[in-house]
Scaffold this motif. Structure first.
Motif, mmCIF file in Angstrom:
data_model
loop_
_atom_site.group_PDB
_atom_site.id
_atom_site.type_symbol
_atom_site.label_atom_id
_atom_site.label_comp_id
_atom_site.label_asym_id
_atom_site.label_seq_id
_atom_site.Cartn_x
_atom_site.Cartn_y
_atom_site.Cartn_z
ATOM 1 N N PHE A 1 -0.010 9.957 -4.840
ATOM 2 C CA PHE A 1 0.124 11.303 -4.280
ATOM 3 C C PHE A 1 1.465 11.964 -4.620
ATOM 4 O O PHE A 1 1.709 13.085 -4.166
ATOM 5 N N GLU A 2 2.294 11.263 -5.390
ATOM 6 C CA GLU A 2 3.561 11.846 -5.853
ATOM 7 C C GLU A 2 4.409 12.336 -4.689
ATOM 8 O O GLU A 2 4.985 13.432 -4.737
ATOM 9 N N HIS A 3 4.483 11.516 -3.651
ATOM 10 C CA HIS A 3 5.202 11.918 -2.435
ATOM 11 C C HIS A 3 6.090 10.762 -1.978
ATOM 12 O O HIS A 3 5.584 9.713 -1.566
ATOM 13 N N PRO A 4 7.427 10.936 -2.012
ATOM 14 C CA PRO A 4 8.322 9.811 -1.735
ATOM 15 C C PRO A 4 8.389 9.373 -0.283
ATOM 16 O O PRO A 4 8.829 8.246 0.006
ATOM 17 N N ASP A 5 7.968 10.234 0.650
ATOM 18 C CA ASP A 5 8.088 9.906 2.071
ATOM 19 C C ASP A 5 6.744 9.696 2.756
ATOM 20 O O ASP A 5 6.667 9.659 3.992
ATOM 21 N N LEU A 6 5.691 9.571 1.976
ATOM 22 C CA LEU A 6 4.350 9.416 2.534
ATOM 23 C C LEU A 6 4.260 8.176 3.416
ATOM 24 O O LEU A 6 4.690 7.081 3.026
ATOM 25 N N ALA A 7 3.698 8.335 4.622
ATOM 26 C CA ALA A 7 3.412 7.199 5.502
ATOM 27 C C ALA A 7 1.930 6.863 5.400
ATOM 28 O O ALA A 7 1.083 7.756 5.358
ATOM 29 N N VAL A 8 1.631 5.562 5.341
ATOM 30 C CA VAL A 8 0.265 5.085 5.143
ATOM 31 C C VAL A 8 -0.139 4.216 6.322
ATOM 32 O O VAL A 8 0.526 3.224 6.633
ATOM 33 N N VAL A 9 -1.254 4.589 6.966
ATOM 34 C CA VAL A 9 -1.729 3.864 8.143
ATOM 35 C C VAL A 9 -3.196 3.491 7.911
ATOM 36 O O VAL A 9 -4.085 4.339 8.052
ATOM 37 N N PRO A 10 -3.489 2.245 7.532
ATOM 38 C CA PRO A 10 -4.885 1.853 7.296
ATOM 39 C C PRO A 10 -5.658 1.677 8.598
ATOM 40 O O PRO A 10 -5.121 1.187 9.597
ATOM 41 N N PRO B 1 -4.365 14.559 -6.723
ATOM 42 C CA PRO B 1 -4.334 14.369 -5.264
ATOM 43 C C PRO B 1 -3.222 15.169 -4.590
ATOM 44 O O PRO B 1 -3.423 15.717 -3.503
ATOM 45 N N ALA B 2 -2.068 15.263 -5.232
ATOM 46 C CA ALA B 2 -0.962 16.023 -4.650
ATOM 47 C C ALA B 2 -1.298 17.504 -4.552
ATOM 48 O O ALA B 2 -1.014 18.161 -3.548
ATOM 49 N N ALA B 3 -1.935 18.029 -5.605
ATOM 50 C CA ALA B 3 -2.260 19.455 -5.621
ATOM 51 C C ALA B 3 -3.229 19.828 -4.520
ATOM 52 O O ALA B 3 -3.147 20.930 -3.962
ATOM 53 N N MET B 4 -4.140 18.921 -4.194
ATOM 54 C CA MET B 4 -5.167 19.235 -3.200
ATOM 55 C C MET B 4 -4.712 18.924 -1.777
ATOM 56 O O MET B 4 -5.439 19.189 -0.824
ATOM 57 N N LEU C 1 0.815 -1.217 0.000
ATOM 58 C CA LEU C 1 0.000 0.000 0.000
ATOM 59 C C LEU C 1 0.849 1.269 0.000
ATOM 60 O O LEU C 1 0.501 2.256 -0.656
ATOM 61 N N THR C 2 1.930 1.267 0.745
ATOM 62 C CA THR C 2 2.739 2.485 0.850
ATOM 63 C C THR C 2 3.270 2.931 -0.512
ATOM 64 O O THR C 2 3.066 4.087 -0.894
ATOM 65 N N PRO C 3 3.949 2.062 -1.278
ATOM 66 C CA PRO C 3 4.396 2.534 -2.601
ATOM 67 C C PRO C 3 3.244 2.900 -3.525
ATOM 68 O O PRO C 3 3.383 3.813 -4.349
ATOM 69 N N ARG C 4 2.098 2.233 -3.378
ATOM 70 C CA ARG C 4 0.951 2.581 -4.228
ATOM 71 C C ARG C 4 0.457 3.990 -3.927
ATOM 72 O O ARG C 4 0.231 4.797 -4.816
ATOM 73 N N PHE C 5 0.268 4.284 -2.654
ATOM 74 C CA PHE C 5 -0.191 5.623 -2.280
ATOM 75 C C PHE C 5 0.868 6.681 -2.586
ATOM 76 O O PHE C 5 0.529 7.811 -2.965
ATOM 77 N N ALA D 1 -15.226 -1.292 4.612
ATOM 78 C CA ALA D 1 -14.853 -0.563 5.832
ATOM 79 C C ALA D 1 -13.351 -0.359 5.762
ATOM 80 O O ALA D 1 -12.575 -1.195 6.227
ATOM 81 N N ALA D 2 -12.939 0.743 5.144
ATOM 82 C CA ALA D 2 -11.509 1.004 4.983
ATOM 83 C C ALA D 2 -11.267 2.489 4.775
ATOM 84 O O ALA D 2 -11.948 3.126 3.976
ATOM 85 N N GLU D 3 -10.336 3.014 5.529
ATOM 86 C CA GLU D 3 -9.852 4.383 5.383
ATOM 87 C C GLU D 3 -8.328 4.312 5.527
ATOM 88 O O GLU D 3 -7.775 3.288 5.910
ATOM 89 N N ALA D 4 -7.664 5.407 5.244
ATOM 90 C CA ALA D 4 -6.215 5.438 5.435
ATOM 91 C C ALA D 4 -5.803 6.802 5.951
ATOM 92 O O ALA D 4 -6.286 7.831 5.470
ATOM 93 N N ILE D 5 -4.929 6.796 6.960
ATOM 94 C CA ILE D 5 -4.302 8.034 7.418
ATOM 95 C C ILE D 5 -3.035 8.198 6.594
ATOM 96 O O ILE D 5 -2.140 7.350 6.627
ATOM 97 N N LEU D 6 -2.974 9.274 5.823
ATOM 98 C CA LEU D 6 -1.807 9.546 4.978
ATOM 99 C C LEU D 6 -1.043 10.712 5.582
ATOM 100 O O LEU D 6 -1.575 11.817 5.702
ATOM 101 N N VAL D 7 0.197 10.447 5.962
ATOM 102 C CA VAL D 7 0.997 11.443 6.674
ATOM 103 C C VAL D 7 2.105 11.932 5.750
ATOM 104 O O VAL D 7 2.954 11.151 5.316
ATOM 105 N N PHE D 8 2.097 13.220 5.450
ATOM 106 C CA PHE D 8 3.063 13.796 4.527
ATOM 107 C C PHE D 8 4.307 14.314 5.239
ATOM 108 O O PHE D 8 5.302 14.625 4.578
#
Length: 353
Positions: free
Chosen positions: A47-56, A186-189, A39-43, A209-216
């Motif tokens: 979002f065009e962000h190399p350090d994005l952390a993904v927390v489902p 998504p990156a622009a917004m 999921l992390t490399p997909r997100f 039932a799924a959401e993700a916390i995306l930390v930039f």
């Protein structure tokens, strides 16, 4: 003819098929399975962000509350709109997960915070030990009135918040609908406009039932996994969260779902605009619309089997009111709403009108 919410429909076929497809066999638990790790490399690509952390996580309330918990200390203050979901619809979860931090709601038409309102409020706060220091701003996208913050508005509000020492969170329960409404990336917004953490919603747009916390910001992600575990939101069979999010992103399924829901809302709005006595409180920017109806029409629609909610009029545009003998209601379309359902509702409204 159920337009009560996009939560009332089921999950989309690709999401359900993914859950079944990934059900067989033994895989590592607690998010150590290959699907979750993917999921992390997909997100990051989306979002065009190399350090994005993904927390489902499984719920939007958990996403919002846990996100705010890493931004606001127990003695801190979180600023939001006075009608924001975190303020009125999450049973104090943000305060609970921040261990006592306070939410302060600002008014604004359409559920939106104006830059001058935010700047004036933050500049006017006393800075001493008796005052809870402001530490975060949270923006709802879509807002509780179905409106969108433009990229320029997000950028301006984020700049103001950052200048006062606040981090910025976006409650993206209907993120995909807003994105399709604006037609941006998504990156622009998000992070390019100053967003530090996003609650990325999927359950309203096709997930089970799924959401993700995306930390930039990597520094904000440091304690999030521990907070998620302590809160009981790490699923032992994490593959099933990952399967939903993987299918949701696959082939831009999430964007197609949102685009369809938005089209159905626009079709519904166009039809209602031709019925005498009906007007829209705000323009349709996503998959929500808020018509002001004659009371008799509202009653006839409900008798005819239409399901929807009445709505408060606190954030109406300047000069707009809900008069005596009128009702403001909320209609929400979903990824699975059909043209036939929309036309059935409109035919009923035309007969009653």
């Amino acid at each position: 003819m159920n337009f009560a919410s996009d939560n009332v429909v089921g999950a989309s076929a690709p999401v359900l098929e993914a859950i079944v497809r990934h059900n067989g066999g033994a895989l590592p638990s607690y998010g150590a399975d290959p699907l979750t790790l993917r999921l992390t490399p997909r997100f990051r690509a989306v979002f065009e962000h190399p350090d994005l952390a993904v927390v489902p996580v499984a719920t939007g309330t958990a996403a919002n509350a846990l996100a705010l918990s890493v931004m606001v200390p127990p003695f801190g203050l979180c600023v939001c709109h006075e009608e924001a979901h975190v303020m009125v619809d999450e049973c104090g979860a943000p305060e609970f997960y921040t261990h006592g931090a306070k939410l302060h709601g600002l008014p604004g038409p359409g559920g939106k915070i104006a830059p001058e309102s935010l700047d004036g409020y933050l500049a006017g706060l006393a800075r001493h030990v008796h005052q809870m220091p402001p530490r975060a701003l949270t923006l709802s996208q879509l807002t509780e009135s179905g409106q969108v913050y433009t990229v320029e508005e997000i950028t301006t509000l984020s700049r103001i918040a950052h200048s006062h020492g606040l981090a910025v969170h976006m409650d993206g329960a209907r993120f995909a609908n807003a994105l399709q409404g604006l037609g941006c990336s998504p990156a622009a917004m998000t992070w390019r406009a100053g967003i530090d953490i996003l609650s990325f919603g999927a359950s309203k747009n096709g997930a089970l039932a799924a959401e993700a916390i995306l930390v930039f910001r990597p520094d904000l992600a440091e304690t999030l996994d521990h907070r998620r575990k302590r809160a009981g939101h790490i699923l032992s069979k994490g593959r099933f969260l990952a399967a939903q999010l993987d299918a949701y992103l696959d082939g831009d399924h999430w964007l197609a779902n949102a685009a369809h829901a938005n089209r159905m809302a626009a079709r519904l709005a166009a039809g209602l605009a031709g019925i005498p006595g009906v007007r829209l409180a705000w323009p349709v920017r996503g998959n929500e619309l808020f018509p002001i109806l004659p009371a008799g029409l509202d009653a006839a629609l409900r008798r005819g089997g239409a399901v929807y909610f009445g709505w408060a009029s606190r954030s109406l545009p300047p000069g707009e009111t809900v008069g005596e003998g009128e009702r403001m209601v909320r209609l929400i379309t979903a990824f699975s709403t059909t043209e036939a359902e929309v036309e059935e509702f409109l035919a009923l409204a035309r007969r009653a009108g």
